[in-house]
Design an enzyme around this catalytic site. Sequence first.
Site, short mmCIF file in Angstrom:
data_model
loop_
_atom_site.label_atom_id
_atom_site.label_comp_id
_atom_site.label_asym_id
_atom_site.label_seq_id
_atom_site.Cartn_x
_atom_site.Cartn_y
_atom_site.Cartn_z
N LYS A 106 0.86 -1.19 0.00
CA LYS A 106 0.00 0.00 0.00
C LYS A 106 0.89 1.23 0.00
O LYS A 106 2.00 1.20 0.51
CB LYS A 106 -0.89 0.01 1.25
CG LYS A 106 -2.12 0.86 1.11
CD LYS A 106 -3.23 0.16 0.36
CE LYS A 106 -4.45 1.02 0.20
NZ LYS A 106 -5.62 0.23 -0.24
P1 NAD Z 1 -12.85 8.58 -2.30
O1 NAD Z 1 -11.82 9.59 -1.99
O2 NAD Z 1 -13.37 8.45 -3.69
O3 NAD Z 1 -14.15 8.80 -1.37
C1 NAD Z 1 -14.11 8.97 0.01
C2 NAD Z 1 -15.36 9.75 0.39
O4 NAD Z 1 -15.45 9.83 1.82
C3 NAD Z 1 -15.34 11.20 -0.13
O5 NAD Z 1 -16.59 11.51 -0.69
C4 NAD Z 1 -15.03 12.02 1.12
O6 NAD Z 1 -15.57 13.32 1.05
C5 NAD Z 1 -15.70 11.18 2.19
N1 NAD Z 1 -15.14 11.39 3.53
C6 NAD Z 1 -13.84 11.58 3.87
N2 NAD Z 1 -13.72 11.74 5.20
C7 NAD Z 1 -14.96 11.63 5.70
C8 NAD Z 1 -15.50 11.71 7.00
N3 NAD Z 1 -14.73 11.92 8.06
N4 NAD Z 1 -16.84 11.56 7.15
C9 NAD Z 1 -17.64 11.35 6.09
N5 NAD Z 1 -17.19 11.26 4.82
C10 NAD Z 1 -15.87 11.41 4.63
O7 NAD Z 1 -12.25 7.20 -1.75
P2 NAD Z 1 -12.68 5.73 -2.15
O8 NAD Z 1 -11.80 5.27 -3.23
O9 NAD Z 1 -14.15 5.67 -2.30
O10 NAD Z 1 -12.21 4.94 -0.82
C11 NAD Z 1 -12.99 4.95 0.36
C12 NAD Z 1 -12.54 3.80 1.25
O11 NAD Z 1 -12.63 2.57 0.50
C13 NAD Z 1 -11.09 3.87 1.75
O12 NAD Z 1 -11.02 3.29 3.04
C14 NAD Z 1 -10.35 2.99 0.76
O13 NAD Z 1 -9.16 2.45 1.32
C15 NAD Z 1 -11.38 1.90 0.52
N6 NAD Z 1 -11.20 1.16 -0.72
C16 NAD Z 1 -11.21 1.78 -1.93
C17 NAD Z 1 -11.05 1.02 -3.09
C18 NAD Z 1 -11.12 1.62 -4.47
O14 NAD Z 1 -11.12 0.86 -5.46
N7 NAD Z 1 -11.22 2.92 -4.62
C19 NAD Z 1 -10.83 -0.36 -3.00
C20 NAD Z 1 -10.84 -0.96 -1.75
C21 NAD Z 1 -11.02 -0.19 -0.62
#
Ligand code: NAD
Length: 468
Positions: A106
Amino acid sequence: MKNQTETFLSSVEKMFDQAADLVGISDDLRHKIKVANSTYTVRFGVRLRNRLYTFTGYRSVHSEHREPVKGGIRYSPHADQSEVEALAALMSYKCALVEAPFGGSKGALAIDPSEWEEHELERITRRFTQELAKRSLISPAQNVPAPDMGTGEREMAWMADEYKRLYPSDLNSWGCVTGKPVSKGGIRGRVEATGRGIQYALREAFRHPKDIALSGLSGTLDGKRIVVQGLGNVGYHATKFLSQEDGAIVVGVIERDGAVVDHSGIDVDSLYQYIRDTGGVKNYDGYKDNSNSVLTMNCDVLIPAAMEGVITKENAKDIKAKIIIEAANGPITFTANEMLRERGCLIIPDLYANAGGVTVSYFEWVKNLSHIRLGRMQRRDHERQTLNMVDAIEEMVGAKFPKEHLEKIVEGPTELDLVRSGLDDVMREAYQVMSAKWHSDSRIPDLRTAAMMIALERIRDSYNSLGI
Ligand code: NAD
């Protein structure tokens, strides 16, 4: 989140220990698997806005029992070494659970992307890529990053392009990162893959009425009330598919600047667009500034899809959701997990639930190495064979095949059809294995421990067969 006594890394390690106690594994191998193999911190300067800015980035490699290692790169001002090590460990366990042939890694860049212009972010990302490449921390054979929080197709395209410039004779250079746009070697269905995986995971859970009954729920997803935290890539796609294709009702959305509640159902497409246009949820219909009350409101399924450490021992007792599916990595701390389990909440753990992203990344990497679109060789052959069969059936029964059915069955699968089919298969099978493990031994307390045990057994076997 950094001041918590129970850090993200310590939670992951406690979950590991709980599973390792139930798996036959020697103490020395157990220790070897638990710790990160290496974590690099890189500091590099980029001249922007007439001064030199120093940026800090990380890439942690947790386990190299399979190579390349795989894991996203997030852009977040809160990123630090402990966080990337926790995330890298989860990647090792996740890949082992869903049988993606990778070790875990990561990365992160400690930056708030909203503070920089697009052309500035491009320069920063390209410099970061150079630092990673220098240390073989980006390479189709050794280490393959992907998008995560704060990054997406755009950043992956910059990284792939920079890698290609550094290694122009590497025939497989497109395979150095996944999550790229389709026009730059990406695969259809990757952008929404993690959210799609959440949908498939919930569908499979509801095909296990015994598991669902433990939470007090029954039936199907139709009409189930959903609260989501974080309407970003993962949260948006998950709630879009669940509400538009399975009849679930999104009653609450929590974002950074507040929340939106509507018991008759929130149109997530419209809210997502509103967030893009205005930067938040403020003043949207049903806006509430107290988002904590929305996290703990009455609902059937809670989807934390923002970040780690949001459900802790402080608020776990107030959470009323019957099922929590961890779309984010590490949203529930170890202690909160125990408290929720005791009161009958079914938790579908992160290392399974959000594995859709790495699963479709795996398909993309295979596509890049094989240099051909999935299904390219078979599609017209499928059409020819089906038409032959239709001719034979028509001749035998003396009647014409109904036209509307004929069109559907003759058309062979597209790349997107194959990606969805592969993802659905992975999510279904992993749930079945996990659930069977959970019910096979009364000492296994929950799906998370079962999932972690399966992952550990596979990693242990991989190390043992290497003679380590
Ligand atoms: P992203 O940046 O697209 O979205 C995150 C969202 O959460 C944003 O809309 C942001 O405004 C919101 N946010 C941030 N802090 C917040 C808070 N304190 N309270 C409420 N909302 C909040 O990110 P993503 O890619 O959707 O990833 C989100 C989670 O999923 C992370 O933990 C990431 O590790 C996990 N994840 C993502 C993927 C992927 O393919 N993108 C794969 C596996 C896991």
